[in-house]
Design a protein around this motif. Sequence first.
Motif, PDB file in Angstrom:
ATOM      1  N   PHE A 154       0.839  -1.196   0.000  1.00 16.83           N
ATOM      2  CA  PHE A 154       0.000   0.000   0.000  1.00 16.83           C
ATOM      3  C   PHE A 154       0.875   1.247   0.000  1.00 16.83           C
ATOM      4  O   PHE A 154       1.473   1.601   1.024  1.00 16.83           O
ATOM      5  N   SER A 155       0.952   1.907  -1.145  1.00 20.18           N
ATOM      6  CA  SER A 155       1.781   3.101  -1.264  1.00 20.18           C
ATOM      7  C   SER A 155       1.176   4.251  -0.474  1.00 20.18           C
ATOM      8  O   SER A 155      -0.032   4.292  -0.206  1.00 20.18           O
ATOM      9  N   GLU A 156       2.022   5.197  -0.115  1.00 24.38           N
ATOM     10  CA  GLU A 156       1.556   6.366   0.626  1.00 24.38           C
ATOM     11  C   GLU A 156       0.525   7.151  -0.172  1.00 24.38           C
ATOM     12  O   GLU A 156      -0.459   7.648   0.373  1.00 24.38           O
ATOM     13  N   GLU A 157       0.743   7.237  -1.496  1.00 23.42           N
ATOM     14  CA  GLU A 157      -0.198   7.976  -2.345  1.00 23.42           C
ATOM     15  C   GLU A 157      -1.584   7.330  -2.333  1.00 23.42           C
ATOM     16  O   GLU A 157      -2.606   8.004  -2.231  1.00 23.42           O
ATOM     17  N   PHE A 158      -1.604   6.015  -2.438  1.00 20.59           N
ATOM     18  CA  PHE A 158      -2.875   5.294  -2.434  1.00 20.59           C
ATOM     19  C   PHE A 158      -3.586   5.449  -1.097  1.00 20.59           C
ATOM     20  O   PHE A 158      -4.803   5.678  -1.041  1.00 20.59           O
ATOM     21  N   LEU A 159      -2.856   5.336  -0.019  1.00 24.27           N
ATOM     22  CA  LEU A 159      -3.448   5.489   1.304  1.00 24.27           C
ATOM     23  C   LEU A 159      -3.987   6.897   1.512  1.00 24.27           C
ATOM     24  O   LEU A 159      -5.072   7.083   2.083  1.00 24.27           O
ATOM     25  N   ASN A 160      -3.255   7.902   1.050  1.00 27.53           N
ATOM     26  CA  ASN A 160      -3.715   9.285   1.184  1.00 27.53           C
ATOM     27  C   ASN A 160      -5.040   9.503   0.451  1.00 27.53           C
ATOM     28  O   ASN A 160      -5.918  10.226   0.928  1.00 27.53           O
ATOM     29  N   ALA A 161      -5.183   8.865  -0.705  1.00 27.87           N
ATOM     30  CA  ALA A 161      -6.415   9.005  -1.480  1.00 27.87           C
ATOM     31  C   ALA A 161      -7.600   8.355  -0.784  1.00 27.87           C
ATOM     32  O   ALA A 161      -8.751   8.684  -1.073  1.00 27.87           O
ATOM     33  N   ASN A 162      -7.325   7.436   0.125  1.00 25.18           N
ATOM     34  CA  ASN A 162      -8.398   6.710   0.801  1.00 25.18           C
ATOM     35  C   ASN A 162      -8.579   7.110   2.259  1.00 25.18           C
ATOM     36  O   ASN A 162      -9.300   6.436   3.002  1.00 25.18           O
ATOM     37  N   LYS A 163      -7.943   8.202   2.672  1.00 25.97           N
ATOM     38  CA  LYS A 163      -8.120   8.684   4.034  1.00 25.97           C
ATOM     39  C   LYS A 163      -9.495   9.303   4.226  1.00 25.97           C
ATOM     40  O   LYS A 163     -10.106   9.829   3.284  1.00 25.97           O
ATOM     41  N   ILE A 164      -9.979   9.230   5.441  1.00 22.57           N
ATOM     42  CA  ILE A 164     -11.227   9.868   5.831  1.00 22.57           C
ATOM     43  C   ILE A 164     -10.918  10.802   6.993  1.00 22.57           C
ATOM     44  O   ILE A 164     -10.360  10.373   8.009  1.00 22.57           O
ATOM     45  N   ASN A 165     -11.205  12.073   6.813  1.00 22.61           N
ATOM     46  CA  ASN A 165     -10.920  13.081   7.843  1.00 22.61           C
ATOM     47  C   ASN A 165      -9.449  13.052   8.257  1.00 22.61           C
ATOM     48  O   ASN A 165      -9.112  13.216   9.431  1.00 22.61           O
ATOM     49  N   GLY A 166      -8.581  12.789   7.283  1.00 20.49           N
ATOM     50  CA  GLY A 166      -7.154  12.842   7.523  1.00 20.49           C
ATOM     51  C   GLY A 166      -6.546  11.591   8.124  1.00 20.49           C
ATOM     52  O   GLY A 166      -5.351  11.575   8.430  1.00 20.49           O
ATOM     53  N   HIS A 167      -7.328  10.533   8.271  1.00 24.51           N
ATOM     54  CA  HIS A 167      -6.814   9.306   8.875  1.00 24.51           C
ATOM     55  C   HIS A 167      -7.173   8.082   8.037  1.00 24.51           C
ATOM     56  O   HIS A 167      -8.102   8.101   7.234  1.00 24.51           O
ATOM     57  N   ILE A 168      -6.434   6.998   8.277  1.00 24.82           N
ATOM     58  CA  ILE A 168      -6.700   5.722   7.614  1.00 24.82           C
ATOM     59  C   ILE A 168      -7.605   4.895   8.518  1.00 24.82           C
ATOM     60  O   ILE A 168      -7.234   4.583   9.648  1.00 24.82           O
TER      61      ILE A 168
END
Length: 543
Positions: A154-168
């Motif tokens: 899970f790349s950082e970019e992919f995780l950032n795109a899937n954050k909710i309210n700034g969190h995973i």
Amino acid sequence: MKQMRKGMFMLLLVTMMVTLLAACGSNNVSNGNAGDTKNAGADSTQTSNEAGKAPDPATLKLMLFGDKPIELDKVLTEFENRTKDTLNTKLDIEFNPFADHKQKLNLKMTAGEVVDAAFDAPWGSLNQNVSLGYYQELDKYFNNDEYPGLKKAFSEEFLNANKINGHIYSIPMTNAFYDIEVVYIRKDLREKFGMQPVQSYDDLKTYLEKVQQSEKGMIPFALKNDRGFFKMFGHEEKLTNVKMISGVSPAFNVFLSDDGKKVIGATTLGDSADKFASLPTPYNDPYYMYPQYDKAVEWNKFVQKDVLSEKDPGALFVAGKSAANEATINATAQVRQKLQAAVPGADIELFVYNSKMRNMEQGAIGTDYKAWNDIVIPVTSKNADRTMKFFDWLFSSQENHDLFENGIEGEHWTKDGDRNYKMTDKTTNYLFPGYEFTWSPTMSRINSDNDAETLKLLDYQSKPDTYYQQPLTGFVFNAEPVKTEIAKMSTISTYEPLFKNGLDKDWKGSAAKMNKELESLGLEKIRQEVINQVQAFLDNSGK
């Protein structure tokens, strides 16, 4: 700022897909009180120790939807044997019918019942349940050397795109940013009727009429109760200033100004004409966004009479009891295999009902670069570390991933090169829902048993230039301020299946009646909250 955001998301898409494309070649592609969420995941069981011994045994309770694979227990036994000296973990997986999963999950969350991991999605209750505090923050498990499998997958970019309210809050599951919708039809029947391949709605209608005339006792078109005709008959143009907001009930279409900086309206089905009056043409037509419902009424004559109780139309199709089934492309090879096992001599074809996708046009599919599906760790779990160690193991090697996604090698599947696989006569004994639990753009194998046209379409849906960025990418609705009002919107579930399956000829009148009922329950408060949150997002340089 907008160009920077667009560039960032295109980089994300390329990052996710380049490894898979390089490996696959040119035409092959893989297929309530919640308490403190930050600290709720402290394990009640040991996950490692200084002596290198296996941790104490633990059983994780998981919730998925669909049918339990016939030989799941055999695969779980293999998993336990492989990991008894490392994870020492067992999985207790509860499978529920799709139509019941969301309700059962929410009931467990409300009751505080222990669940260690569960399926949810943006199109389900993910965003709303995060707002209600039902799910744990998972930030600490990613980009963490103690979880190397997750860090790699899970790349950082992919995780950032899937954050909710700034969190995973979830493990995002996807193997592309879209799963092309299709109608499966019987190729053998189409040839029997002397027809050319189906390439249009008119062709499909002719095919269904011939089934109705010639194949007595067969359902021409089997649909699912809460899905209906799904996206059939919908608009196909790019929507660059309109976005449907998920995570809220009812769903709202939010309209933006030409420069994308201001909200100029938010409408929902059944709204009175004055809600649309200030919108630009063609959106000032109250019914413009709902072209599918008249067509659904027209085509309902092909649908099974008990459609409102139908939970698995795919089972009817593969058993030879229906001649068409609306679904998505990823399951093509498995559908063919199951049909041919039940009906010797039968075969399937795909009709991609969106013409732009059918013609594989560039920039035809809008995306916000989020995963379709997710695994969440509810706050009721005391085994968050243990659960995430399991998923770390799952994504740490191709062999581990293969076991859960495809089953036991040599029995349920065989390798076909480095990235492909072929089915066996026992594949149907282990049809695991990878889309809920294992999908990965770089680890999910390619099914070589797909026909050439399907492989081309799978290739198409993997390419970055197939997509355009939707407006409001990164926006997540926070349901907390209107959770009481949203909870009262359940009347929608009475009307929507009727509209989706074409069972209400006066759907416009019924939609207006529904809307009036919702108004008395807090609809306008929800609408205003949607507008306020979207505008705040735009004011903070969102797009």
